[in-house]
Design a protein around this motif. Structure first.
Motif, PDB file in Angstrom:
ATOM      1  N   PHE A 112      -8.827   8.533  -4.529  1.00 19.71           N
ATOM      2  CA  PHE A 112      -7.842   7.447  -4.649  1.00 19.71           C
ATOM      3  C   PHE A 112      -7.943   6.607  -3.395  1.00 19.71           C
ATOM      4  N   ASP A 113      -8.148   5.301  -3.580  1.00 22.01           N
ATOM      5  CA  ASP A 113      -8.217   4.379  -2.447  1.00 22.01           C
ATOM      6  C   ASP A 113      -6.800   3.896  -2.139  1.00 22.01           C
ATOM      7  N   ASN A 169      -5.791  -0.053  -2.298  1.00 19.68           N
ATOM      8  CA  ASN A 169      -5.690  -0.883  -3.499  1.00 19.68           C
ATOM      9  C   ASN A 169      -5.403  -0.115  -4.777  1.00 19.68           C
ATOM     10  N   GLY A 170      -5.323   1.216  -4.702  1.00 20.56           N
ATOM     11  CA  GLY A 170      -5.008   2.025  -5.875  1.00 20.56           C
ATOM     12  C   GLY A 170      -6.187   2.326  -6.779  1.00 20.56           C
ATOM     13  N   ARG A 171      -7.400   1.925  -6.413  1.00 17.26           N
ATOM     14  CA  ARG A 171      -8.552   2.218  -7.265  1.00 17.26           C
ATOM     15  C   ARG A 171      -8.888   3.706  -7.228  1.00 17.26           C
ATOM     16  N   GLU A 172      -9.434   4.172  -8.351  1.00 21.45           N
ATOM     17  CA  GLU A 172      -9.801   5.583  -8.458  1.00 21.45           C
ATOM     18  C   GLU A 172     -11.288   5.714  -8.739  1.00 21.45           C
ATOM     19  N   TYR A 173     -11.882   6.787  -8.197  1.00 21.12           N
ATOM     20  CA  TYR A 173     -13.304   7.069  -8.361  1.00 21.12           C
ATOM     21  C   TYR A 173     -13.427   8.495  -8.862  1.00 21.12           C
ATOM     22  N   GLN A 225       0.812  -1.219   0.000  1.00 26.24           N
ATOM     23  CA  GLN A 225       0.000   0.000   0.000  1.00 26.24           C
ATOM     24  C   GLN A 225       0.844   1.266   0.000  1.00 26.24           C
ATOM     25  N   TRP A 264      -8.935   8.168   2.845  1.00 27.39           N
ATOM     26  CA  TRP A 264      -9.007   8.402   1.408  1.00 27.39           C
ATOM     27  C   TRP A 264      -8.034   9.507   1.019  1.00 27.39           C
TER      28      TRP A 264
END
Length: 541
Positions: free
Chosen positions: A500-501, A504-508, A427, A532
């Motif tokens: 940006f999470d 886990n690197g996910r983006e919204y 992470q 976040w």
């Protein structure tokens, strides 16, 4: 005899000298150096090292193309095998892909806020802690190479590793040996070259894989065990063997701390006197290191609090390394305070946390703590950050954990084979990758961009940093009391935002930011209750 060799830029080359004359104590009786005349006319004095028997070796590197002429100087001027030997090294273009050779070793940037390669490319310090990684418990090559590959894949750039004079055990404890024994003979009369032959393979492997070794010379109390003179010889030996690599020097670990069982620890006044005496001693060793290192690698010292407190002149160090606690989230306030106060010091030097809350230590400090320590340090202006996993730094094995420290208790016996896979290491690497999309070295803290924001009364409110009119990064701790408004928008900037999470690197995607008439923007609720990161990018650039 004139020796001629070719070597690529920034790559170490080794020269060997064999003496037909024998000495009863070659390590202590002789010193060997070489004077290199470089293509631009500059002269560099490079130390050689005793390699055992009647053999001396010299390692050198340069980024300057062309022919480098050298001649040796030996303290025994009558030894023609060692004194006034001449040769030529021709440095040619580097053709490989290793960034440490492409861009050169590290130095402090001109504005003294971060580290960069010698060609000016900024260097993001993401360190990992392998204090005892040179012991035979981290098996060579299998274990060492496995751990290296994992850290490279996760984006680490630095490995903090101790050169054999370890913490958390008595001197000459079997747990501190490698395949060839200990780095010094008992009594600290002379080094054991075979130990360093084994160390060579590991340091060379780190460098070949693009990792900068931050070589810690010894744990601090060894200056009392060995004396200053032997410690200086130890450092000369390290410089001679590893100075040609792209390294960072760390003088000592917990530099002014007495040995764990020392009676000094129970007496406040004697403890203070010990710390002051030791600070003076390490300062003398630091001056010697700076004199003997021809490559001028960055110098730091691992502290009991802040590196600038470990020496009698803060200008002796190039990096202000911090140690800020191992008490889970309770260490956050001290971490933030030390980062901020060190950055505010003048003259400025790069600041980074070199030890805080190893993941899993004392059965706590899990991945959420790793994320918050990373982001709060970086967004307050740190030049990098060092992670650590409990089980890796001591190198616990499945069959034989490290066991108790001198104080009688264990730091938890998680095997390194499990500890290196703890989620925090991946992470913090993802968080570094996010920052590397932007010119992070130009970031400045901007608490004025969020309201409310962190303060010395509440360390769980958001942190913000970035570059005005270009990019903003805001970290929202999961323990905070709610979302802050983002404010102080520049009229000429138009921002696009995303969450940006950091797990886990996910983006919204949050679309285009539309501030209110008051110049504020309230981000929508994030998908879940946790920490976040919000990133705002100026779409007009």
């Amino acid at each position: 005899m004139v020796e001629e060799k070719r070597v690529e830029q920034n790559c170490a080359v080794e020269l060997t000298f064999i003496s037909e004359k024998s000495y009863s104590d070659p390590f202590n009786e002789l010193e060997l150096w070489a004077v290199f005349s470089e293509p631009d006319g500059q002269e560099t004095l490079v130390p050689a090292f005793w390699a055992g028997d009647n053999i001396w070796r010299l390692r050198h590197t340069s980024s300057k193309l062309g022919k480098h002429y050298f001649h040796t100087r030996c303290s025994d001027t009558s030894n023609t095998d060692l004194h006034e030997c001449e040769g030529v090294l021709e440095v040619i273009h580097y053709t490989g892909m290793n960034p440490l050779m492409q861009h050169g070793p590290l130095r402090v940037s001109q504005d003294r806020r971060y580290l960069e390669h010698r060609d000016g490319k900024p260097f993001f310090w993401l360190g990992d802690t392998w204090w005892m990684g040179l012991t035979k418990r981290l098996r060579w090559p299998e274990g060492f190479q496995l751990l290296t590959a994992d850290r490279v894949a996760k984006g680490f750039t630095v490995i903090q590793i101790v050169a054999g004079l370890y913490p958390d055990m008595p001197p000459f404890d079997p747990r501190g040996a490698n395949e060839a024994g200990f780095p010094w003979e008992e009594g600290y009369v002379r080094v054991n070259p075979a130990y360093f032959d084994m160390m060579d393979e590991r340091i060379d492997w780190l460098v070949k894989n693009g990792l900068v070794p931050c070589i810690v010379g010894a744990w601090g109390y060894f200056i009392e065990f060995m004396g200053e003179e032997s410690m200086m010889k130890h450092w000369r030996y390290l410089v001679a063997r590893y100075g040609a690599y792209p390294v960072v020097w760390c003088l000592a670990g917990e530099a002014v701390m007495p040995y764990y069982l020392s009676p000094v620890r129970g007496d406040k006044e004697r403890h203070r006197e010990y710390a002051e005496k030791t600070r003076v001693g390490w300062s003398r060793v630091t001056r010697y290191l700076r004199f003997v290192d021809p490559y001028h690698h960055p110098v730091t010292i691992h502290p009991t609090d802040c590196a600038h407190n470990m020496v009698d002149d803060a200008s002796l160090i190039d990096i202000d390394m911090l140690q800020t606690g191992h008490s889970d989230l309770s260490s956050l306030g001290n971490t933030v305070n030390q980062v901020v106060s060190s950055i505010e010091r003048s003259p400025h030097i790069p600041v980074l946390v070199g030890e805080v809350c190893y993941e899993g230590i004392k059965g706590e400090s899990w991945e959420n703590v790793q994320r918050i320590m990373f982001w709060t340090s970086i967004l307050n202006g740190a030049a990098g950050h060092t992670y650590g996993a409990n089980g890796v730094w001591q190198v616990n094995t499945r069959l034989k954990p490290f066991g108790p420290s001198p104080h009688g208790r264990s730091w938890v016996d998680t095997p390194w084979e499990d500890a290196y896979q703890l989620p925090g290491s991946k992470q913090v690497g993802l968080c570094k990758q996010l920052l590397e999309r932007y010119p992070w070295w130009r970031f400045n803290p901007h608490p004025d961009w969020v309201e409310p924001h962190w303060s010395r009364g509440d360390y769980f409110q958001p942190y913000a940093a970035g570059i005005p009119k270009e990019v903003r990064v805001v970290f929202i701790p999961g323990q905070g009391r709610g979302l802050s408004k983002i404010k102080a928008f520049e009229p000429e900037a138009a921002y696009h935002a995303f969450y940006f999470d950091p797990r886990n690197g996910r983006e919204y995607d949050l679309g285009i930011v539309v501030p209110s008439e008051a110049g504020e923007w309230q981000p929508p609720n994030p998908p879940s209750f946790q920490d976040w990161v919000i990133v705002l990018e100026n779409t007009r650039l």
